[in-house]
Design a protein around this motif. Structure first.
Motif, PDB file in Angstrom:
ATOM      1  N   LEU A 149      13.881   8.507   3.595  1.00 45.40           N
ATOM      2  CA  LEU A 149      13.256   7.323   3.029  1.00 45.40           C
ATOM      3  C   LEU A 149      13.726   6.062   3.747  1.00 45.40           C
ATOM      4  N   ARG A 150      15.034   5.985   4.020  1.00 49.52           N
ATOM      5  CA  ARG A 150      15.594   4.821   4.703  1.00 49.52           C
ATOM      6  C   ARG A 150      14.955   4.641   6.077  1.00 49.52           C
ATOM      7  N   ASP A 151      14.775   5.749   6.826  1.00 51.52           N
ATOM      8  CA  ASP A 151      14.165   5.670   8.153  1.00 51.52           C
ATOM      9  C   ASP A 151      12.715   5.218   8.066  1.00 51.52           C
ATOM     10  N   CYS A 152      12.015   5.693   7.020  1.00 49.94           N
ATOM     11  CA  CYS A 152      10.609   5.318   6.836  1.00 49.94           C
ATOM     12  C   CYS A 152      10.484   3.818   6.547  1.00 49.94           C
ATOM     13  N   ILE A 153      11.386   3.294   5.734  1.00 44.22           N
ATOM     14  CA  ILE A 153      11.372   1.865   5.422  1.00 44.22           C
ATOM     15  C   ILE A 153      11.695   1.050   6.666  1.00 44.22           C
ATOM     16  N   LYS A 154      12.610   1.551   7.478  1.00 51.00           N
ATOM     17  CA  LYS A 154      12.962   0.866   8.724  1.00 51.00           C
ATOM     18  C   LYS A 154      11.741   0.717   9.623  1.00 51.00           C
TER      19      LYS A 154
ATOM     20  N   THR B 221       8.896  16.502  -0.786  1.00 49.73           N
ATOM     21  CA  THR B 221      10.295  16.253  -1.142  1.00 49.73           C
ATOM     22  C   THR B 221      10.958  15.551   0.035  1.00 49.73           C
ATOM     23  N   PHE B 222      11.891  14.638  -0.257  1.00 51.89           N
ATOM     24  CA  PHE B 222      12.529  13.890   0.823  1.00 51.89           C
ATOM     25  C   PHE B 222      13.933  13.484   0.401  1.00 51.89           C
TER      26      PHE B 222
ATOM     27  N   PRO C 133       0.842  -1.212   0.000  1.00 56.72           N
ATOM     28  CA  PRO C 133       0.000   0.000   0.000  1.00 56.72           C
ATOM     29  C   PRO C 133       0.869   1.250   0.000  1.00 56.72           C
ATOM     30  N   PRO C 134       0.541   2.251  -0.839  1.00 56.28           N
ATOM     31  CA  PRO C 134       1.374   3.454  -0.930  1.00 56.28           C
ATOM     32  C   PRO C 134       1.482   4.199   0.399  1.00 56.28           C
ATOM     33  N   GLY C 135       0.441   4.103   1.235  1.00 62.03           N
ATOM     34  CA  GLY C 135       0.488   4.811   2.505  1.00 62.03           C
ATOM     35  C   GLY C 135       1.500   4.251   3.476  1.00 62.03           C
ATOM     36  N   LEU C 136       1.979   3.020   3.196  1.00 58.91           N
ATOM     37  CA  LEU C 136       2.919   2.383   4.108  1.00 58.91           C
ATOM     38  C   LEU C 136       4.231   3.157   4.206  1.00 58.91           C
ATOM     39  N   ILE C 137       4.707   3.661   3.083  1.00 58.14           N
ATOM     40  CA  ILE C 137       6.008   4.332   3.079  1.00 58.14           C
ATOM     41  C   ILE C 137       5.915   5.743   2.519  1.00 58.14           C
ATOM     42  N   LEU C 138       5.650   5.849   1.234  1.00 56.56           N
ATOM     43  CA  LEU C 138       5.819   7.124   0.563  1.00 56.56           C
ATOM     44  C   LEU C 138       4.865   8.202   1.073  1.00 56.56           C
TER      45      LEU C 138
ATOM     46  N   LEU D 184      11.045  -5.948  -2.840  1.00 53.69           N
ATOM     47  CA  LEU D 184      10.564  -4.650  -3.302  1.00 53.69           C
ATOM     48  C   LEU D 184      11.070  -3.518  -2.406  1.00 53.69           C
ATOM     49  N   PHE D 185      11.107  -3.757  -1.106  1.00 57.73           N
ATOM     50  CA  PHE D 185      11.708  -2.767  -0.209  1.00 57.73           C
ATOM     51  C   PHE D 185      13.157  -2.492  -0.611  1.00 57.73           C
ATOM     52  N   ASN D 186      13.870  -3.566  -0.913  1.00 59.80           N
ATOM     53  CA  ASN D 186      15.267  -3.413  -1.320  1.00 59.80           C
ATOM     54  C   ASN D 186      15.374  -2.655  -2.639  1.00 59.80           C
ATOM     55  N   GLN D 187      14.399  -2.857  -3.527  1.00 61.48           N
ATOM     56  CA  GLN D 187      14.399  -2.125  -4.797  1.00 61.48           C
ATOM     57  C   GLN D 187      14.247  -0.623  -4.559  1.00 61.48           C
ATOM     58  N   ILE D 188      13.405  -0.269  -3.599  1.00 57.93           N
ATOM     59  CA  ILE D 188      13.202   1.151  -3.294  1.00 57.93           C
ATOM     60  C   ILE D 188      14.501   1.763  -2.794  1.00 57.93           C
ATOM     61  N   ILE D 189      15.169   1.061  -1.875  1.00 50.46           N
ATOM     62  CA  ILE D 189      16.437   1.553  -1.341  1.00 50.46           C
ATOM     63  C   ILE D 189      17.479   1.642  -2.446  1.00 50.46           C
ATOM     64  N   TRP D 190      17.509   0.640  -3.324  1.00 55.97           N
ATOM     65  CA  TRP D 190      18.463   0.656  -4.432  1.00 55.97           C
ATOM     66  C   TRP D 190      18.251   1.868  -5.315  1.00 55.97           C
ATOM     67  N   LEU D 191      16.983   2.140  -5.666  1.00 53.30           N
ATOM     68  CA  LEU D 191      16.685   3.279  -6.529  1.00 53.30           C
ATOM     69  C   LEU D 191      17.138   4.577  -5.882  1.00 53.30           C
ATOM     70  N   ALA D 192      16.891   4.714  -4.586  1.00 51.01           N
ATOM     71  CA  ALA D 192      17.246   5.954  -3.894  1.00 51.01           C
ATOM     72  C   ALA D 192      18.755   6.104  -3.739  1.00 51.01           C
ATOM     73  N   SER D 193      19.440   5.034  -3.372  1.00 50.49           N
ATOM     74  CA  SER D 193      20.880   5.139  -3.110  1.00 50.49           C
ATOM     75  C   SER D 193      21.686   5.300  -4.382  1.00 50.49           C
ATOM     76  N   SER D 194      21.087   4.981  -5.534  1.00 49.84           N
ATOM     77  CA  SER D 194      21.828   5.043  -6.783  1.00 49.84           C
ATOM     78  C   SER D 194      22.002   6.469  -7.294  1.00 49.84           C
ATOM     79  N   HIS D 195      21.203   7.390  -6.809  1.00 52.86           N
ATOM     80  CA  HIS D 195      21.298   8.782  -7.243  1.00 52.86           C
ATOM     81  C   HIS D 195      22.220   9.565  -6.319  1.00 52.86           C
TER      82      HIS D 195
END
Length: 490
Positions: A218-223, A212-213, A201-206, A238-249
């Motif tokens: 984002l990492r703290d929210c996933i934790k 803007t974040f 569910p989108p409300g879980l994290i984002l 999928l959680f790991n995919q989100i972290i990967w996308l964020a850390s790659s930038h």
């Protein structure tokens, strides 16, 4: 007919004296013991211990005291365990502590290879028929960790290269900035990668984040999200995919008082901690006529490879972003130097054996690819791949290829494709353009010549290439002779 190739005498060799000052961390317990030891001596003794360190290493690194201070700041949180306020420490104590968490790393002690070449954005003070160029290299040191480094030089009318002075005070980026994300754009990127909202569910994290974040938020929210849900393995991925996308930038800024030969793009994110490999640089013409430099490269974390891209206009500021989509999975992606029929175009190798071509409306998202070339001749029966971005000529897109044949020998070939329809092969050399000679066969990986990007200058093709994954050089080919041979090769 064999196309004549003119090898140049210049060699780019590994140099173990070229070092950067890296952060060194050996674990909390050892770090705490080190801090206790330093704080156990008087401030006068700390200064006496620091003086010879500054004297010795200020000759090897620009602003070494600032580097020590930066590394102290990385471990200053440990002072809380010792019930010490860092504000009570003197500057000398902080710098001395920082020196214990610093090490020199020789970035190119093992190899200096896989080059690409491009026109320098600064052509001032060059003579008639001269061109200043930038060469990028894959520099490899202890532990086979790879980084990107540069050299500059001037090609004369005969394409002889004069290397400009090489600086000795190497530096990583002065500032490394994590990306600040817009929530709506980030959601769109996730949806492009996978049907994210159908599973979590989108409300879980984002939706818990601001419009803007940062990566940290984002990492703290996933934790927190992980604490509230017991996730199946596929959802955890999928959680790991989100972290990967964020850390790659991330973005890099180098000091204005550095020479380009002193700038080192060293691994930053976790998905490239074991190396930044084989950057294929290309000067790219945007729709508005402005020029940008892109480089596709392979990020390696010790287990997995991931294609990524960096871009810059001036080689001081670099922006790094991941390439994603179904076909962004393998090594050797190479961007065309402009859009083709309104779309970005990319060479790629999905299966490790054949050349493919892909088109996209978004430079960082690559969904579909078509088979472009398969091994055809004995010298490429094991695999065929690109040797850098396509080069636009009046006769078509010129692509330097690499082929692998008997004894795992890597050679360079060439192909020509239609300008309007680059899926159409006009011709391909029946014989290799460049084969390792006796000298080039010896190295870290024997029997390999390899290039990551060529250019045209004064009616010749300039091909920088690596010799057996150890050192580099370059060669030239008469462009008209090469194009005629390609057009008559079918």
């Amino acid at each position: 007919m064999q196309v004549a190739i003119n090898r140049k005498d210049i060699k780019f060799m590994p140099d173990s004296s070229r070092v950067i000052a890296r952060f060194l961390y050996t674990g909390d317990e050892r770090a705490l013991n080190t801090i206790r030891s330093v704080l156990g001596i008087t401030e006068v003794s700390a200064l006496e211990a620091l003086n010879p360190i500054l004297r010795d290493y200020s000759m090897r690194h620009r602003n070494i005291s600032k580097i020590f201070e930066k590394h102290f700041n990385k471990i200053s949180h440990l002072l809380k365990q010792l019930k010490i306020d860092s504000d009570t420490l003197s500057v000398f104590q902080k710098i001395l502590i920082g020196s214990y968490f610093t090490m020199e790393y020789s970035i190119e002690s093992a190899a200096f290879f896989n080059p690409s070449i491009m026109e320098h954005p600064d052509q001032s003070e060059t003579g008639t028929e001269e061109k200043r160029v930038i060469l990028s290299f894959r520099a490899t040191g202890e532990g086979h960790i790879s980084s990107i480094v540069f050299r500059t030089g001037v090609l004369d009318k005969n394409n002889n290269l004069s290397i400009e002075p090489v600086g000795k005070m190497l530096e990583e980026a002065k500032h490394i900035r994590r990306y600040v994300y817009e929530k709506d754009a980030f959601k769109s990127k996730l949806n492009e990668m996978k049907d994210f909202h159908a599973i979590i569910p989108p409300g879980l994290i984002l939706d818990k984040l601001n419009d803007t974040f940062t990566y940290g938020e984002l990492r703290d929210c996933i934790k927190e999200g992980r604490k509230s849900l017991h996730l199946a393995a596929d959802k955890e991925i999928l959680f790991n995919q989100i972290i990967w996308l964020a850390s790659s930038h991330y973005e890099l800024d180098f000091s204005l008082d550095t020479n380009i030969s002193e700038r080192v793009i060293f691994p930053v994110s976790t998905n490239e901690k074991n190396g930044i490999e084989d950057a294929r640089f290309v000067k790219f013409a945007d729709d508005d006529g402005k020029m940008n430099y892109y480089a596709t490269y392979t990020a390696y974390d010790g287990t997995t490879i991931l294609p990524k891209m960096l871009d810059t206009r001036d080689f001081y500021h670099f922006r790094v972003l991941p390439l994603h989509g179904e076909i962004a999975q393998n090594k050797g992606m190479a961007l065309f130097p402009r859009k083709v029929n309104g779309k970005y175009a990319m060479l790629c190798r999905l299966d490790g054996f054949n050349n493919y071509i892909a088109f996209s409306d978004n430079i960082s998202i690559w969904r579909e690819a078509k088979l472009l070339q398969q091994p055809k001749f004995p010298w490429e029966f094991i695999q065929i791949g690109n040797g850098g971005s396509p080069i636009e000529t009046p006769e078509g897109w010129l692509v330097i290829t690499h082929g692998v044949g008997p004894m795992r020998e890597y050679v360079l070939g060439a192909s020509l494709f239609d300008l309007q329809n680059p899926e159409k092969e006009i011709g391909r050399l029946k014989s290799p353009l460049l084969i390792p000679n006796t000298e080039e066969r010896e190295g870290y990986v024997p029997n390999v010549v390899y290039s990551c990007g060529s250019m045209i200058n004064n009616d010749e093709l300039i091909i920088p290439y690596a010799m057996s994954d150890y050192a580099s050089t370059y060669a030239t080919v008469n462009l008209r002779e090469l194009l005629n041979e390609l057009k008559n090769s079918k």
